[in-house]
Design an enzyme around this catalytic site. Structure first.
Site, short mmCIF file in Angstrom:
data_model
loop_
_atom_site.label_atom_id
_atom_site.label_comp_id
_atom_site.label_asym_id
_atom_site.label_seq_id
_atom_site.Cartn_x
_atom_site.Cartn_y
_atom_site.Cartn_z
N PRO A 113 0.84 -1.20 0.00
CA PRO A 113 0.00 0.00 0.00
C PRO A 113 0.87 1.26 0.00
O PRO A 113 1.86 1.34 0.71
CB PRO A 113 -0.78 -0.12 1.31
CG PRO A 113 -0.74 -1.56 1.65
CD PRO A 113 0.57 -2.06 1.13
N GLU A 114 0.50 2.20 -0.85
CA GLU A 114 1.22 3.46 -0.94
C GLU A 114 0.56 4.49 -0.03
O GLU A 114 -0.49 4.24 0.55
CB GLU A 114 1.22 3.94 -2.40
CG GLU A 114 1.67 2.90 -3.41
CD GLU A 114 3.12 2.46 -3.31
OE1 GLU A 114 3.83 2.89 -2.38
OE2 GLU A 114 3.55 1.67 -4.16
N LYS B 204 3.39 6.07 5.20
CA LYS B 204 2.72 4.77 5.12
C LYS B 204 2.38 4.22 6.50
O LYS B 204 2.03 3.06 6.64
CB LYS B 204 3.61 3.79 4.35
CG LYS B 204 3.86 4.24 2.92
CD LYS B 204 4.74 3.26 2.19
CE LYS B 204 5.06 3.77 0.80
NZ LYS B 204 5.84 2.81 0.03
#
Length: 173
Positions: free
Chosen positions: A2-3, A51
């Site tokens: 996930p960014e 993040k």
């Protein structure tokens, strides 16, 4: 992985659904915090930092933060009051927060830490500016990112942009 934009959306969902609720039971399924008792803690909100996710609580006047990171395949899900996760997901649960509202479950989380809110800088202070930080003017964030990039002018741009110390939240997608 996930960014930053995905983590930002997760934080917004957790914040919108949990803010203002009170923890009825918390199950932190990591050895270091397995006995932590958040019962009665008021959820102050969740914010992203690159993040990383920072869920803040007030427990009897003490400010605590649940620091989580999704790493490669972690996720959060929020269940309506009275709903439970399917049993097949139980082995993946690292955090379960049952509140006076919904229940939040963190699955396959790569990082789970509970710390005093005053110590958040110890886990995210090394990060560069997060361009999705709505609490800081964008021009200030960009100026800091440019200063960080200029520290190593010979570094390839792609490598520099992936360095979370230069600019938090960007990834390779």
């Amino acid at each position: 992985m996930p960014e930053g934009d995905s983590v930002y959306r997760v934080a917004r969902t957790l914040d919108a659904r949990l803010r203002g609720t009170t923890v009825r039971t918390a199950d932190l399924r990591v050895p270091r915090h397995a006995t932590a008792d958040l019962t009665g803690a008021r959820v102050l909100g969740t914010v992203p930092r690159g993040k990383h996710l920072l869920t803040r609580f007030d427990l009897d006047g003490s400010a605590l933060t649940l620091h989580t990171h999704l790493r490669m395949d972690g996720s959060w899900t929020v269940l309506a009051p009275g709903k439970v996760l399917p049993r097949r997901l139980d082995p993946d649960v690292r955090v379960l927060l049952r509140t006076t509202g919904p229940t939040a479950a963190g699955l396959k989380l790569g990082v789970v830490e509970l710390l005093p809110t005053a110590e958040e800088a110890g886990v995210v202070g090394h990060l560069g500016p997060d361009l999705l930080d709505t609490g800081t003017p964008l021009d200030e964030l960009v100026a800091q990112a440019v200063r960080n990039l200029a520290r190593e002018p010979g570094r390839p741009l792609a490598a520099a942009l992936l360095d979370q110390r230069v600019l938090a939240g960007l990834g390779n997608l």
